[in-house]
Design an enzyme around this catalytic site. Structure first.
Site, PDB file in Angstrom:
ATOM      1  CB  THR A  32      -0.940  -0.004   1.228  1.00  0.00           C
ATOM      2  OG1 THR A  32      -1.488  -1.316   1.382  1.00  0.00           O
ATOM      3  CG2 THR A  32      -2.068   1.000   1.061  1.00  0.00           C
ATOM      4  N   GLY A  83       0.854   1.542   6.033  1.00  0.00           N
ATOM      5  CA  GLY A  83      -0.223   0.561   5.903  1.00  0.00           C
ATOM      6  C   GLY A  83      -0.405  -0.231   7.180  1.00  0.00           C
ATOM      7  N   GLY A  97       3.631  -7.538   8.821  1.00  0.00           N
ATOM      8  CA  GLY A  97       3.556  -8.632   7.846  1.00  0.00           C
ATOM      9  C   GLY A  97       4.760  -8.652   6.910  1.00  0.00           C
ATOM     10  N   GLY A  98       5.304  -7.473   6.661  1.00  0.00           N
ATOM     11  CA  GLY A  98       6.494  -7.389   5.810  1.00  0.00           C
ATOM     12  C   GLY A  98       7.786  -7.337   6.625  1.00  0.00           C
ATOM     13  CD  GLU A 104       6.010  -0.907   9.216  1.00  0.00           C
ATOM     14  OE1 GLU A 104       5.893  -1.029   7.991  1.00  0.00           O
ATOM     15  OE2 GLU A 104       5.390  -1.629  10.020  1.00  0.00           O
TER      16      GLU A 104
END
Ligand SMILES: O=C[C@H](O)[C@H](O)[C@H](O)COP(=O)(O)O
Length: 221
Positions: A32, A83, A97-98, A104
């Site tokens: 995203t 995202g 998830g990544g 982040e």
């Protein structure tokens, strides 16, 4: 383009209005955010640059000719766009998830405004259907896995994956996270845990969802 991809792209386009002129923009990671970076490139002359939450996003920003600053050289981040793997109505999130959850969370903490962008399928009633990523120091992995089992989770080692920080990830299945801030705090306290993928202590401020019918929906925190 599938409905999901269209939803991501719409949300990414809508996030541009949150970018103040002349600012250093906090940029997250994932498919995203990749759409967002491509949109940001169109207005790159109106911003000073970006701080980035992963090597992958840094590369994409640089490929677009956007300057990427070291976070230590920056005093403030007016807006952070990222995202999520799941969000509830309180804008508490599962992320990672990544595998980019640690950087982040650092930029989200520093940001004045955290704008989360996603397609509408990411909005859930209860967090936890998406396996919760937990970044761990490698030598602590088995100990932390046992602690997660005691709490009802089913940790799965993300075999072969190394984070940008040189650590490993446990993806915890089987959770229904009724009290996200409490679980985040509790798991943060385990020695060897680097970052828990629950973003509840610092939730998003705005959630922009791209919908299957080509619209966007905004939820303010
Ligand atoms: O580590 C990855 C990040 O937390 C992503 O923001 C999250 O996994 C969502 O990624 P995507 O936009 O690809 O669904």
């Amino acid at each position: 383009m599938s409905n999901t991809e269209q939803g991501k792209k719409l949300a990414a386009q809508a996030a541009i209005e949150y970018v103040p002129a002349g600012s250093i923009v906090g940029v997250g990671t994932g498919s995203t955010v990749n759409y967002f970076i491509d949109e940001l490139a169109k207005i790159k002359n109106r911003i000073e640059g970006a701080v980035s939450s992963s090597e992958a996003s840094t590369q994409r920003l640089k490929d677009h000719g956007i300057e990427v600053f070291d976070l230590n050289s920056v005093d403030s981040v007016p807006v952070y766009i990222d995202g999520a793997d799941e969000s509830n109505e309180n804008l508490q999130l599962i992320k990672g998830g990544g595998g980019a959850l640690t950087r982040e969370k650092i930029i989200a903490q520093m940001a004045k405004k955290f704008v989360c962008i996603a397609d509408e399928t990411k909005l859930v009633d209860v967090l936890g259907a998406f396996p919760l990523p937990v970044e761990v120091i490698p030598m602590a992995r088995s100990m932390i896995a046992r602690e997660l089992v005691k709490r009802g989770g089913q940790p799965v080692y993300r075999d072969g994956f190394v984070t940008d920080n040189g650590n490993q990830i446990l993806d915890v299945h089987n959770l229904r996270i009724m009290e996200p801030a409490k679980l985040e705090t509790e798991l943060n306290d385990l020695p060897g845990v680097v970052t828990v993928g629950i973003f509840a202590l610092r939730p998003a401020d705005v959630l922009i969802l791209g919908t299957a019918d080509g619209d966007i929906r905004k939820i303010d925190g």
